[in-house]
Design an enzyme around this catalytic site. Structure first.
Site, mmCIF file in Angstrom:
data_model
loop_
_atom_site.group_PDB
_atom_site.id
_atom_site.type_symbol
_atom_site.label_atom_id
_atom_site.label_comp_id
_atom_site.label_asym_id
_atom_site.label_seq_id
_atom_site.Cartn_x
_atom_site.Cartn_y
_atom_site.Cartn_z
ATOM 1 N N ARG A 11 0.839 -1.217 0.000
ATOM 2 C CA ARG A 11 0.000 0.000 0.000
ATOM 3 C C ARG A 11 0.867 1.257 0.000
ATOM 4 N NH1 ARG A 11 -2.829 2.411 4.906
ATOM 5 N NH2 ARG A 11 -4.117 4.075 4.036
ATOM 6 N N HIS B 154 0.659 4.026 -2.893
ATOM 7 C CA HIS B 154 0.207 5.396 -2.623
ATOM 8 C C HIS B 154 1.306 6.422 -2.864
ATOM 9 C CE1 HIS B 154 -3.721 4.548 -0.257
ATOM 10 N NE2 HIS B 154 -3.470 3.590 -1.130
ATOM 11 N N TRP C 45 -9.032 -9.352 2.877
ATOM 12 C CA TRP C 45 -9.759 -9.786 1.693
ATOM 13 C C TRP C 45 -9.690 -11.303 1.515
ATOM 14 C CZ3 TRP C 45 -7.001 -5.220 1.833
ATOM 15 C CH2 TRP C 45 -7.656 -4.056 1.413
#
Length: 289
Positions: free
Chosen positions: A39, A43, A188
């Site tokens: 992540r 980002h 997830w």
């Protein structure tokens, strides 16, 4: 051996792998910081805008406001802090190379594909070049149609096709959401430290319903979906991959063919990490011989 002051990327890789493994051992619950590094790298690069060649990973401006305060960057200060000892140990690597490389190492170390990667990013000293508006994708725009439009706008702004966008979202195989960061909760997949096509398979095969409770109490977080066990989750932006016929076509392809997913993810993720840079991680065909 590299000369003094020369970047030894293999040594940096070993330091990142050690950090991930020590973190996993300390947690002892089957999770690790690996997904957060994916992540972080995402980002760091995902602010790119092709129209004016602004944003992107070069500069590592996410260390400064306004990017440090983007809502979509909540919690990433912990990942940056975790990498600080590695920056001290390897001062020759820039923050922007370190942040993006941490995601590459996290994916590869979790059994994912090899990601073409090149160093040479240069750090900025402040956030003056950053857009005050959060350029990163939101998980929910209030309706399926608006969320689909938003995702195409965000990824299209960077220069990605629908297929590349779906491939990139397969990174959700790793990691989880945290209520103290994004407000959402849960992983997830059941193997959040392994890189696989499981995200796509679960998206298609599980029954997903709106989340109304959490640990016996009313769920007061943002709208999200859960499987029949309540242990796994999907965001509204995940669910729209089933609602749009083009997105869904690629979900179905990747759910059946992990090799194809790995190939397409490696290409799209490498492209993401090098957006706006004056160099490419892959040699042109005419330079290969």
């Amino acid at each position: 051996l590299p000369c003094r002051g020369e970047l030894d990327l293999d040594s940096v890789r070993a330091s990142i792998v050690d950090l991930i493994e020590q973190d996993a051992e300390r947690r002892g619950d089957g999770t690790s910081i690996a997904g957060t590094f994916v992540r972080l790298s995402w980002h760091c690069a995902g602010t790119y805008q092709a129209a004016d060649n602004s944003g992107g990973s070069n500069g590592a401006r996410m260390r400064f406001d306004p990017e440090a305060s983007y809502g979509n960057n909540a919690g990433l200060d912990k990942a940056r802090a975790a990498l600080e000892p590695i920056k001290k140990k390897h001062p020759e690597i820039s923050y922007s190379d370190l942040y993006t490389f941490s995601g590459v190492v996290a994916v590869e170390n979790a059994g994912g594909p090899k990601i073409p990667f090149k160093t040479g990013r240069v750090d900025d000293e402040n956030g003056e070049k950053s857009d005050p508006r959060d350029r990163l994708p939101n998980a929910d725009m209030g309706s399926k149609a608006k969320t689909i439009e938003h995702m195409r706008d965000i990824f299209g702004r960077m220069g990605f096709s629908d297929q590349e966008m779906v491939a990139l979202l397969g990174a959700h195989a790793m990691g989880r959401c945290h209520t103290d960061a994004s407000g959402f909760w849960g992983p997830w997949t059941n193997a959040e430290t392994a890189f696989s096509n499981e995200y796509f398979r679960l998206l298609l095969e599980e029954r997903w319903s709106p989340k109304y409770s959490h640990n016996g109490k009313v769920w007061r977080g943002p709208d999200q979906y859960e499987d029949s066990t309540g242990n796994l989750m999907m965001l509204p932006s995940d669910m729209v991959l089933l609602a749009d016929p083009v997105f869904r076509k690629w979900v179905e392809i990747y759910a059946k063919d992990e090799d194809r997913f790995f190939k397409d993810f490696a290409s799209a993720f490498s492209k993401l990490l090098h957006l706006g840079l004056p160099f490419s991680p892959v040699k042109p065909w005419y330079q290969i011989w």
